[in-house]
Write a protein that holds these residues in place. Structure first.
Motif, PDB file in Angstrom:
ATOM      1  N   ARG A 230      13.156   4.420 -23.036  1.00 12.69           N
ATOM      2  CA  ARG A 230      14.219   5.309 -22.565  1.00 12.69           C
ATOM      3  C   ARG A 230      15.119   4.613 -21.542  1.00 12.69           C
ATOM      4  O   ARG A 230      16.133   5.159 -21.127  1.00 12.69           O
ATOM      5  CB  ARG A 230      13.618   6.569 -21.945  1.00 12.69           C
ATOM      6  N   GLY A 231      14.699   3.411 -21.108  1.00  7.13           N
ATOM      7  CA  GLY A 231      15.536   2.627 -20.216  1.00  7.13           C
ATOM      8  C   GLY A 231      15.356   2.905 -18.743  1.00  7.13           C
ATOM      9  O   GLY A 231      16.192   2.502 -17.928  1.00  7.13           O
ATOM     10  N   GLY A 232      14.256   3.543 -18.345  1.00  6.22           N
ATOM     11  CA  GLY A 232      14.059   3.800 -16.921  1.00  6.22           C
ATOM     12  C   GLY A 232      12.644   4.221 -16.589  1.00  6.22           C
ATOM     13  O   GLY A 232      11.955   4.819 -17.421  1.00  6.22           O
ATOM     14  N   LEU A 233      12.203   3.882 -15.362  1.00  8.28           N
ATOM     15  CA  LEU A 233      10.876   4.258 -14.887  1.00  8.28           C
ATOM     16  C   LEU A 233      11.002   5.324 -13.806  1.00  8.28           C
ATOM     17  O   LEU A 233      12.048   5.441 -13.160  1.00  8.28           O
ATOM     18  CB  LEU A 233      10.150   3.040 -14.297  1.00  8.28           C
ATOM     19  N   ALA A 234       9.922   6.066 -13.597  1.00  4.82           N
ATOM     20  CA  ALA A 234       9.886   6.994 -12.468  1.00  4.82           C
ATOM     21  C   ALA A 234      10.025   6.190 -11.187  1.00  4.82           C
ATOM     22  O   ALA A 234       9.528   5.058 -11.095  1.00  4.82           O
ATOM     23  CB  ALA A 234       8.570   7.771 -12.472  1.00  4.82           C
ATOM     24  N   PRO A 235      10.674   6.719 -10.165  1.00  2.63           N
ATOM     25  CA  PRO A 235      10.904   5.931  -8.945  1.00  2.63           C
ATOM     26  C   PRO A 235       9.691   5.785  -8.041  1.00  2.63           C
ATOM     27  O   PRO A 235       9.623   4.838  -7.251  1.00  2.63           O
ATOM     28  CB  PRO A 235      12.019   6.711  -8.234  1.00  2.63           C
ATOM     29  N   LEU A 236       8.714   6.716  -8.138  1.00  5.63           N
ATOM     30  CA  LEU A 236       7.565   6.675  -7.228  1.00  5.63           C
ATOM     31  C   LEU A 236       6.264   6.785  -8.008  1.00  5.63           C
ATOM     32  O   LEU A 236       6.046   7.739  -8.767  1.00  5.63           O
ATOM     33  CB  LEU A 236       7.656   7.819  -6.209  1.00  5.63           C
ATOM     34  N   TRP A 237       5.387   5.802  -7.787  1.00  4.49           N
ATOM     35  CA  TRP A 237       4.077   5.742  -8.436  1.00  4.49           C
ATOM     36  C   TRP A 237       3.005   5.679  -7.357  1.00  4.49           C
ATOM     37  O   TRP A 237       3.132   4.904  -6.400  1.00  4.49           O
ATOM     38  CB  TRP A 237       3.964   4.512  -9.335  1.00  4.49           C
ATOM     39  N   VAL A 238       1.962   6.458  -7.504  1.00  2.00           N
ATOM     40  CA  VAL A 238       0.830   6.425  -6.576  1.00  2.00           C
ATOM     41  C   VAL A 238      -0.421   6.070  -7.375  1.00  2.00           C
ATOM     42  O   VAL A 238      -0.754   6.740  -8.362  1.00  2.00           O
ATOM     43  CB  VAL A 238       0.625   7.770  -5.856  1.00  2.00           C
ATOM     44  N   ILE A 239      -1.096   4.997  -6.958  1.00  4.02           N
ATOM     45  CA  ILE A 239      -2.322   4.562  -7.630  1.00  4.02           C
ATOM     46  C   ILE A 239      -3.514   4.985  -6.786  1.00  4.02           C
ATOM     47  O   ILE A 239      -3.681   4.518  -5.657  1.00  4.02           O
ATOM     48  CB  ILE A 239      -2.315   3.033  -7.836  1.00  4.02           C
ATOM     49  N   ALA A 240      -4.301   5.895  -7.319  1.00  5.41           N
ATOM     50  CA  ALA A 240      -5.509   6.361  -6.642  1.00  5.41           C
ATOM     51  C   ALA A 240      -6.644   5.422  -7.023  1.00  5.41           C
ATOM     52  O   ALA A 240      -7.204   5.500  -8.117  1.00  5.41           O
ATOM     53  CB  ALA A 240      -5.833   7.802  -7.054  1.00  5.41           C
ATOM     54  N   ASP A 241      -6.972   4.522  -6.112  1.00  5.77           N
ATOM     55  CA  ASP A 241      -7.878   3.403  -6.388  1.00  5.77           C
ATOM     56  C   ASP A 241      -9.318   3.764  -6.046  1.00  5.77           C
ATOM     57  O   ASP A 241      -9.743   3.678  -4.903  1.00  5.77           O
ATOM     58  CB  ASP A 241      -7.408   2.189  -5.579  1.00  5.77           C
ATOM     59  N   GLU A 242     -10.056   4.158  -7.086  1.00  3.58           N
ATOM     60  CA  GLU A 242     -11.510   4.289  -6.935  1.00  3.58           C
ATOM     61  C   GLU A 242     -12.219   3.175  -7.701  1.00  3.58           C
ATOM     62  O   GLU A 242     -13.441   3.062  -7.632  1.00  3.58           O
ATOM     63  CB  GLU A 242     -11.980   5.654  -7.434  1.00  3.58           C
ATOM     64  N   GLU A 243     -11.448   2.383  -8.437  1.00  2.00           N
ATOM     65  CA  GLU A 243     -11.992   1.243  -9.173  1.00  2.00           C
ATOM     66  C   GLU A 243     -11.002   0.090  -9.021  1.00  2.00           C
ATOM     67  O   GLU A 243      -9.939   0.081  -9.643  1.00  2.00           O
ATOM     68  CB  GLU A 243     -12.206   1.611 -10.638  1.00  2.00           C
ATOM     69  N   PRO A 244     -11.316  -0.889  -8.148  1.00  2.00           N
ATOM     70  CA  PRO A 244     -10.349  -1.940  -7.801  1.00  2.00           C
ATOM     71  C   PRO A 244      -9.742  -2.693  -8.975  1.00  2.00           C
ATOM     72  O   PRO A 244      -8.544  -2.980  -8.967  1.00  2.00           O
ATOM     73  CB  PRO A 244     -11.167  -2.878  -6.902  1.00  2.00           C
ATOM     74  N   LEU A 245     -10.535  -3.020  -9.997  1.00  2.00           N
ATOM     75  CA  LEU A 245      -9.971  -3.767 -11.119  1.00  2.00           C
ATOM     76  C   LEU A 245      -8.910  -2.950 -11.839  1.00  2.00           C
ATOM     77  O   LEU A 245      -7.820  -3.447 -12.141  1.00  2.00           O
ATOM     78  CB  LEU A 245     -11.072  -4.177 -12.099  1.00  2.00           C
ATOM     79  N   LEU A 246      -9.200  -1.682 -12.104  1.00  2.00           N
ATOM     80  CA  LEU A 246      -8.239  -0.837 -12.807  1.00  2.00           C
ATOM     81  C   LEU A 246      -6.993  -0.622 -11.959  1.00  2.00           C
ATOM     82  O   LEU A 246      -5.880  -0.535 -12.491  1.00  2.00           O
ATOM     83  CB  LEU A 246      -8.885   0.505 -13.168  1.00  2.00           C
ATOM     84  N   ALA A 247      -7.165  -0.548 -10.639  1.00  4.87           N
ATOM     85  CA  ALA A 247      -6.012  -0.400  -9.749  1.00  4.87           C
ATOM     86  C   ALA A 247      -5.141  -1.656  -9.783  1.00  4.87           C
ATOM     87  O   ALA A 247      -3.909  -1.582  -9.863  1.00  4.87           O
ATOM     88  CB  ALA A 247      -6.470  -0.113  -8.321  1.00  4.87           C
TER      89      ALA A 247
END
Length: 228
Positions: free
Chosen positions: A19-36
């Motif tokens: 679609r040519g664009g990303l959401a402006p704000l992403w929050v990564i809830a890190d309970e597993e460091p590799l996946l984060a």
């Protein structure tokens, strides 16, 4: 708030990119460091594919200057039209000033044509997710949940990762690899050399493969200082 799992992140980013664009704000809830880590990498790669060339990383603790966030989000370089701002919390307890700054970020208008913000919250368990600042931060964000892989599901999870790399392993080899990493996903990342060897040899069940993986694991443990 939009919420998705780390496993659903790839398809979401691919859809957004089309679609040519990303959401402006992403929050990564890190309970597993590799996946984060992998989620951060995926969002960053998607953003760069859309021309976000500049990158600013802020690692903040309770005693940090939290005004850095608003300054970074507002400041656009003359030499790069788009940039990525990565905010990494040193702990899940940002303190009074940090809580206020993160809560404010959730309602701050961010121009997605200029800035993509990625906030990584470590040890984001249910207590953190119920906090006022976290709820306000994620109210205007895409929340990526990086949850631990249950021990019982680890062999199948590992098999899926191998399949994504064009590899396969018999049940004996899967049990061996799972035993080498012991449910530790970061250890699984270290075992990439084992998978590379498997790719070259295509002998996942052989004694040679086991010996090579055992040597790699011993070397990794010596480097990290961890007990065998």
């Amino acid at each position: 708030m939009q919420q998705l799992s780390s496993a659903s992140l790839g398809p979401r980013l691919a859809s957004d990119a089309k679609r040519g664009g990303l959401a402006p704000l992403w929050v990564i809830a890190d309970e597993e460091p590799l996946l984060a880590l992998e989620s951060e990498d995926a969002i960053r790669a998607a953003a760069r594919g859309l021309g976000y060339e500049e990158r600013e990383v802020l690692t903040l603790s309770a005693n940090s200057d939290w005004n850095q966030i608003s300054v970074a989000v507002a400041a656009i370089s003359l030499f790069a039209a788009k940039k990525i701002v990565e905010v990494r919390l040193a702990s899940p307890s940002p303190g009074t000033r940090g809580s206020a700054a993160l809560a404010a970020l959730g309602s701050t208008p961010i121009d997605p044509g200029a800035v993509i913000v990625i906030v990584t919250v470590p040890e984001a368990d249910w207590r953190v997710r119920k906090s006022k600042w976290f709820k306000e931060l994620t109210s205007g964000a895409v929340l990526v949940s990086c949850d631990p892989v249950p021990i019982a599901s680890f062999p199948s999870w590992l098999r899926t990762r191998l399949k994504s790399e064009g590899l396969s392993a018999d049940d004996e080899a899967m049990r061996f690899l799972a035993g080498q990493t012991e449910g530790n996903l970061l250890a699984d990342r270290e075992s990439g050399s084992c998978r590379s060897f498997m790719r070259e040899a295509r002998l996942s069940h052989s004694k040679r493969f086991r010996a090579r993986c055992s040597t790699i694991r011993a070397s990794t443990l010596l480097r990290s200082g961890s007990p065998p």
